[in-house]
Design an enzyme around this catalytic site. Structure first.
Site, short mmCIF file in Angstrom:
data_model
loop_
_atom_site.label_atom_id
_atom_site.label_comp_id
_atom_site.label_asym_id
_atom_site.label_seq_id
_atom_site.Cartn_x
_atom_site.Cartn_y
_atom_site.Cartn_z
N ALA A 54 -59.77 5.12 39.19
CA ALA A 54 -60.63 3.94 39.40
C ALA A 54 -61.27 3.49 38.09
O ALA A 54 -61.41 2.29 37.84
CB ALA A 54 -61.70 4.26 40.44
N ASP A 55 -61.67 4.43 37.25
CA ASP A 55 -62.27 4.07 35.97
C ASP A 55 -61.28 3.34 35.08
O ASP A 55 -61.63 2.35 34.42
CB ASP A 55 -62.77 5.33 35.26
CG ASP A 55 -63.90 6.01 36.02
OD1 ASP A 55 -64.87 5.32 36.38
OD2 ASP A 55 -63.80 7.22 36.28
#
Length: 284
Positions: free
Chosen positions: A67-68
């Site tokens: 997600a980052d």
């Protein structure tokens, strides 16, 4: 940042052309906006974990910062869009970008919302298969290694059938088109798996490549570092380092033809730029 008065409103008064990217777990506004958040929570709430994994097991989080990384890429792209818009506008005003981590990942998950809205479909975990294409899976070879294939078009599937010496399957009613293959997925996957299991990975790769059928070996990091194609393209570069002498790292990607990127260092020592920052601020 609000406590320090480092808001978009306060900073844009000094610099009206400012583009400010504001990344958070859940966004600037909304019922969850004050919650602490980071990538793992986004991977859970975006719907990603629920569809990732095998049907007979629970949801599965990624073991890297998915997600980052998705947010970083989308944030960089959004910044370029905002700069382009600012430079074309008459007043040259900037804007802020409200980018929650969960939205970046949610945007990568396909047509789930439409399918649920129109058909009531809740996607299930399918392991290495997909609900759209057969065959698409990982297969173990005779020497205990793995390969991946994807029959994403009819011509590719026919080449796969040729590669496993089963051209008769092309006209088999069970496998003649994708809709038929989806109905008989277990049978087809077993036929391919049995063929793979009787040959080494190298034999499988050579046969598939000779038939122009899409295939790839499953690589670990040692395989990646040894691969001649990756070496030729400079995907891994050796960089001087103050602690270790030299360190191998992933090189800059993508490559720009006229202005290719370059890694100058592995990371500066702590405080390396303190003095120049103080001077910029007029401090000793």
């Amino acid at each position: 940042l609000k406590k320090w008065n480092l808001t978009y409103e306060s900073l844009s008064r000094e610099n009206p052309g400012l583009i400010m990217v504001m990344i958070s777990g859940f966004g600037i506004e909304g019922p969850y906006s004050d919650r602490p958040g980071f990538g793992t929570l986004a991977e859970a709430m975006s719907g990603y974990a629920d569809i990732n994994g095998y049907p007979d097991r629970g949801p599965l989080l990624p073991n890297f910062a998915l997600a980052d990384q998705a947010t970083a890429l989308l944030g960089a792209f959004a910044t370029m869009v905002a700069i382009h818009e600012r430079d074309r506008s008459p007043d040259k005003k900037g804007q802020y970008i409200d980018l929650p981590i969960y939205e970046a990942l949610m945007g990568m998950l396909g047509n789930q919302v439409m399918e649920y809205d129109q058909l009531g479909v809740i996607p299930q975990r399918t392991g290495n298969r997909t609900q759209w294409t057969v065959p698409r899976n990982l297969y173990r070879t005779l020497d205990g290694k793995w390969v991946a294939i994807s029959g994403s078009s009819q011509t590719i599937v026919e080449r796969i059938f040729k590669a496993i010496d089963r051209e008769d399957l092309i006209n088999d009613p069970r496998f003649k088109d994708n809709q038929s293959r989806l109905k008989h997925a277990d049978e087809l996957e077993q036929i391919i798996a049995d063929w793979m299991a009787s040959r080494t990975q190298q034999e499988v790769l050579e046969r598939f490549l000779s038939c122009e059928a899409t295939i790839a070996p499953i690589y670990n990091i040692e395989d990646i570092c040894r691969d001649p194609h990756f070496k030729y393209r400079g995907n891994i570069v050796e960089v001087p380092d103050s602690d270790f002498g030299k360190v191998k790292m992933l090189n800059v990607a993508p490559k720009l033809s006229r202005t290719p990127g370059k890694i100058r260092h592995t990371g500066l020592d702590k405080g390396a730029y303190n003095q120049s920052v103080y001077e910029e601020l007029g401090l000793s």
